[in-house]
Design an enzyme around this catalytic site. Structure first.
Site, PDB file in Angstrom:
ATOM      1  CE  LYS A  10      41.925  29.188  39.320  1.00 25.99           C
ATOM      2  NZ  LYS A  10      41.620  30.410  39.541  1.00 25.99           N
ATOM      3  CE1 TYR A  50      41.430  32.563  34.424  1.00 26.92           C
ATOM      4  CE2 TYR A  50      43.709  31.999  34.831  1.00 26.92           C
ATOM      5  CZ  TYR A  50      42.470  31.858  34.916  1.00 26.92           C
ATOM      6  OH  TYR A  50      42.044  30.952  35.952  1.00 26.92           O
ATOM      7  CG  PHE A  58      43.130  40.152  38.823  1.00 25.35           C
ATOM      8  CD1 PHE A  58      42.953  39.092  37.978  1.00 25.35           C
ATOM      9  CD2 PHE A  58      41.904  40.761  38.932  1.00 25.35           C
ATOM     10  CE1 PHE A  58      41.705  38.625  37.439  1.00 25.35           C
ATOM     11  CE2 PHE A  58      40.692  40.623  38.399  1.00 25.35           C
ATOM     12  CZ  PHE A  58      40.622  39.358  37.716  1.00 25.35           C
ATOM     13  NE  ARG A  86      31.400  30.041  37.845  1.00 29.07           N
ATOM     14  CZ  ARG A  86      32.379  30.940  37.673  1.00 29.07           C
ATOM     15  NH1 ARG A  86      33.475  30.496  37.118  1.00 29.07           N
ATOM     16  NH2 ARG A  86      32.218  32.336  38.038  1.00 29.07           N
ATOM     17  CB  THR A  92      36.008  34.550  42.815  1.00 32.53           C
ATOM     18  OG1 THR A  92      35.200  34.585  41.784  1.00 32.53           O
ATOM     19  CG2 THR A  92      37.335  34.689  42.294  1.00 32.53           C
ATOM     20  NE  ARG A 103      37.326  29.294  43.070  1.00 25.02           N
ATOM     21  CZ  ARG A 103      36.967  29.937  41.982  1.00 25.02           C
ATOM     22  NH1 ARG A 103      35.745  30.431  42.299  1.00 25.02           N
ATOM     23  NH2 ARG A 103      37.554  30.125  40.909  1.00 25.02           N
ATOM     24  CG  ASN A 113      40.543  30.914  42.938  1.00 25.58           C
ATOM     25  OD1 ASN A 113      41.277  30.536  42.230  1.00 25.58           O
ATOM     26  ND2 ASN A 113      39.614  32.032  42.780  1.00 25.58           N
ATOM     27  CG  HIS A 116      39.187  27.883  35.191  1.00 23.73           C
ATOM     28  ND1 HIS A 116      38.677  29.227  35.369  1.00 23.73           N
ATOM     29  CD2 HIS A 116      38.661  27.043  34.423  1.00 23.73           C
ATOM     30  CE1 HIS A 116      38.261  29.501  34.057  1.00 23.73           C
ATOM     31  NE2 HIS A 116      38.209  28.073  33.547  1.00 23.73           N
ATOM     32  CD  GLU A 127      37.540  28.669  30.220  1.00 22.61           C
ATOM     33  OE1 GLU A 127      37.503  29.928  30.384  1.00 22.61           O
ATOM     34  OE2 GLU A 127      37.077  27.742  30.763  1.00 22.61           O
TER      35      GLU A 127
HETATM   36  P1  ATP Z   1      37.712  31.200  37.435  1.00 22.72           P
HETATM   37  O1  ATP Z   1      37.798  31.675  36.032  1.00 22.72           O
HETATM   38  O2  ATP Z   1      39.328  30.694  37.901  1.00 22.72           O
HETATM   39  O3  ATP Z   1      36.975  29.809  37.371  1.00 22.72           O
HETATM   40  P2  ATP Z   1      36.353  32.989  38.714  1.00 22.72           P
HETATM   41  O4  ATP Z   1      35.311  32.980  37.297  1.00 22.72           O
HETATM   42  O5  ATP Z   1      35.505  32.696  40.009  1.00 22.72           O
HETATM   43  O6  ATP Z   1      37.497  32.248  38.647  1.00 22.72           O
HETATM   44  P3  ATP Z   1      37.168  35.391  37.587  1.00 22.72           P
HETATM   45  O7  ATP Z   1      36.580  36.810  37.795  1.00 22.72           O
HETATM   46  O8  ATP Z   1      36.854  34.581  36.386  1.00 22.72           O
HETATM   47  O9  ATP Z   1      36.670  34.374  38.569  1.00 22.72           O
HETATM   48  O10 ATP Z   1      38.691  35.509  37.729  1.00 22.72           O
HETATM   49  C1  ATP Z   1      39.584  34.580  37.167  1.00 22.72           C
HETATM   50  C2  ATP Z   1      40.704  34.395  38.328  1.00 22.72           C
HETATM   51  O11 ATP Z   1      41.516  35.673  38.674  1.00 22.72           O
HETATM   52  C3  ATP Z   1      40.034  34.006  39.677  1.00 22.72           C
HETATM   53  O12 ATP Z   1      39.689  32.832  40.014  1.00 22.72           O
HETATM   54  C4  ATP Z   1      41.391  34.245  40.424  1.00 22.72           C
HETATM   55  O13 ATP Z   1      42.235  33.360  40.502  1.00 22.72           O
HETATM   56  C5  ATP Z   1      41.900  35.591  39.789  1.00 22.72           C
HETATM   57  N1  ATP Z   1      41.185  36.687  40.489  1.00 22.72           N
HETATM   58  C6  ATP Z   1      39.944  37.390  40.232  1.00 22.72           C
HETATM   59  N2  ATP Z   1      39.817  38.465  41.077  1.00 22.72           N
HETATM   60  C7  ATP Z   1      40.937  38.625  41.354  1.00 22.72           C
HETATM   61  C8  ATP Z   1      41.599  39.788  42.368  1.00 22.72           C
HETATM   62  N3  ATP Z   1      40.634  40.782  42.682  1.00 22.72           N
HETATM   63  N4  ATP Z   1      42.651  39.752  42.956  1.00 22.72           N
HETATM   64  C9  ATP Z   1      43.638  38.904  42.448  1.00 22.72           C
HETATM   65  N5  ATP Z   1      43.213  37.678  41.724  1.00 22.72           N
HETATM   66  C10 ATP Z   1      41.964  37.620  41.377  1.00 22.72           C
HETATM   67 MG    MG Z   2      36.066  33.101  35.417  1.00 20.06          MG
END
Ligand code: ATP
Ligand code: MG
Length: 138
Positions: A10, A50, A58, A86, A92, A103, A113, A116, A127
């Protein structure tokens, strides 16, 4: 079973100079890099990527962040690639991520973070196809 997943280093991690260190972790964990491309993305491109999160509070900030600077798009391959990536990424929220995860080491906040990773076979297929053409997957 040999499997492919999709990953992004990212914009925060690229900006902080962690691209090489994160690629080294991915390599050390046994992933083969099928495709790799550093680029910037637009807000609408981030929104399309997304789209599953479009109702989340968010979503807007996330798409601004993802289009805030260059990132690295990756297609990765190994046995059990989706779950293993993962695990290597960690939670996350980096505050909850285990020691030794990407992370924990490189992420600054729940939004910024560092990495992805696809969360399932269907999302991985969507994706990969969103960012790469079939002829780029070698
Ligand atoms: P990713 O999809 O990026 O691999 P993830 O699967 O761990 O991450 P998701 O729940 O899919 O988490 O959320 C996608 C992305 O949105 C997160 O990686 C983070 O960058 C952002 N995000 C998630 N939750 C929050 C939150 N509460 N506040 C701000 N940003 C958030
Ligand atoms: Mg995700």
């Amino acid at each position: 079973m040999l499997q492919r997943t999709f990953s992004i280093i990212k914009p925060d991690a690229v900006r902080n100079g962690y691209t090489g260190a994160i690629l080294a972790e991915i390599d050390r964990a046994g992933f083969r890099i099928v495709a790799i491309r550093k680029q910037s993305i637009s807000g609408p491109q981030a929104e399309g990527f997304y789209h599953v999160h479009k109702e989340r509070p968010f979503f807007g900030d996330l798409c601004v962040f993802m289009s805030s600077g260059p990132l690295v798009l990756l297609v990765l391959e190994k046995d059990n690639a989706i779950a293993d990536l993962r695990k290597l990424m960690g939670a996350t929220n980096p505050a909850n991520a285990e020691e030794g995860t990407i992370r924990k080491r490189f992420a600054g906040s729940i939004q910024e973070n560092a990495i992805h990773g696809s969360d399932g076979e269907d999302t991985a297929a969507f994706e990969i196809g969103y960012w790469f053409a079939a002829y780029e997957l070698i």
